[in-house]
Design a protein around this motif. Structure first.
Motif, short mmCIF file in Angstrom:
data_model
loop_
_atom_site.label_atom_id
_atom_site.label_comp_id
_atom_site.label_asym_id
_atom_site.label_seq_id
_atom_site.Cartn_x
_atom_site.Cartn_y
_atom_site.Cartn_z
N MET A 152 118.84 18.65 15.27
CA MET A 152 117.41 18.53 15.81
C MET A 152 116.74 19.80 15.46
O MET A 152 117.10 20.80 15.69
N GLY A 153 115.29 19.55 14.89
CA GLY A 153 114.51 20.86 14.66
C GLY A 153 113.70 21.14 15.67
O GLY A 153 114.33 21.31 16.97
N ASP A 154 112.49 21.87 15.60
CA ASP A 154 111.60 22.32 16.61
C ASP A 154 110.62 21.39 16.95
O ASP A 154 110.29 20.36 15.95
N PHE A 155 110.02 21.29 18.22
CA PHE A 155 108.76 20.53 18.56
C PHE A 155 108.91 19.07 18.41
O PHE A 155 107.96 18.33 18.02
N VAL A 156 110.28 18.68 18.80
CA VAL A 156 110.63 17.38 18.70
C VAL A 156 110.55 16.69 20.21
O VAL A 156 110.84 17.20 20.82
N GLN A 157 110.08 15.30 20.10
CA GLN A 157 109.97 14.79 21.42
C GLN A 157 110.83 13.35 21.41
O GLN A 157 110.74 12.57 20.43
N ILE A 158 111.77 13.31 22.39
CA ILE A 158 112.64 12.11 22.49
C ILE A 158 112.25 11.29 23.82
O ILE A 158 112.25 11.98 24.78
N GLY A 159 111.97 9.99 23.71
CA GLY A 159 111.51 9.23 24.87
C GLY A 159 112.44 9.01 25.76
O GLY A 159 113.99 8.91 25.67
N THR A 160 112.40 8.33 26.92
CA THR A 160 113.31 8.03 28.11
C THR A 160 114.27 6.88 27.39
O THR A 160 113.73 6.16 27.01
#
Length: 219
Positions: A152-160
């Motif tokens: 995984m790179g940078d500034f990634v968002q993974i939801g609940t």
């Protein structure tokens, strides 16, 4: 697992932001017995208010408080707005020569072989498995699962509650909504967006938005 060294974790932390993710970050630091010195927020209406007995001290560029960062305090950037997150990170790098610390809930499960960068938010119930790695300034929400050998790179968002299966590659600035399943071996390109509840069975190109089961491009 690579986190801050013990000396840094003993310092109080100043949180950039005072709503949403900031309140969750406060809970995370409390769960690890790390003192939160205060919040900084550019909304003047929040100044001198309190969140669970912790004060919003002033603006994010208030030198009276930011001068403490890197010496007496650590910093954490608590916003899920990537453009604002980047702005605060650059400010800290340029003015204080520091990277934000990680906020990892003590109820998250992280393998000893999981490599984690700086400034990441990992909430309660998340599982970060062996031989995977992520960069900097990512947001991993509650009960998200990252399986083995994920990059995984940078500034990634993974939801609940989302599940990222084995050997998935997630490039910078990807947004993955809640309850998403990404099957093994998929690559998700930079800036792609995955709608909540989707099942991703094939590669997603840079900048694409996909949704559904199986996920398809949304124009």
């Amino acid at each position: 697992m690579r986190l801050q060294n013990k000396k840094d974790m003993e310092k109080p932390v100043i949180i950039f932001g005072s709503t949403g993710l900031a309140k969750a970050a406060l809970e995370i630091f409390n769960s690890n017995n790390i003192v939160v010195y205060g919040f900084l927020d550019d909304d003047e209406k929040t100044h001198n208010t309190e969140i669970n007995a912790v004060t919003v001290l002033g603006a994010t560029d208030d030198h009276g408080f930011t001068k403490l960062i890197g010496q007496k305090c650590e910093a954490f950037v608590a916003t899920d707005d990537n453009s604002l997150r980047k702005e605060y990170v650059e400010y800290l790098k340029e003015t204080r020569k520091v990277m934000p610390m990680n906020a990892v809930h003590n109820a998250a499960t992280i393998s000893e072989s999981f490599i984690i960068g700086h400034g990441n938010f990992v909430n309660a119930g998340a599982i970060l498995s062996n031989d995977s790695k992520m960069g900097n300034h990512n947001v991993i929400n509650s009960k998200a699962i990252i399986e083995q050998e994920v990059e995984m790179g940078d500034f990634v968002q993974i939801g609940t509650g989302s599940i990222i299966n084995t050997k998935v590659k997630i490039e910078n600035e990807v947004f993955i909504g809640s309850g998403v399943t990404v099957v093994a071996g998929v690559t998700i390109g930079k800036g792609a967006r995955i709608g909540a509840g989707s099942v991703v069975v094939g590669d997603v190109k840079k900048g694409q938005t996909v949704f559904g089961n199986p996920a398809v491009e949304v124009k």
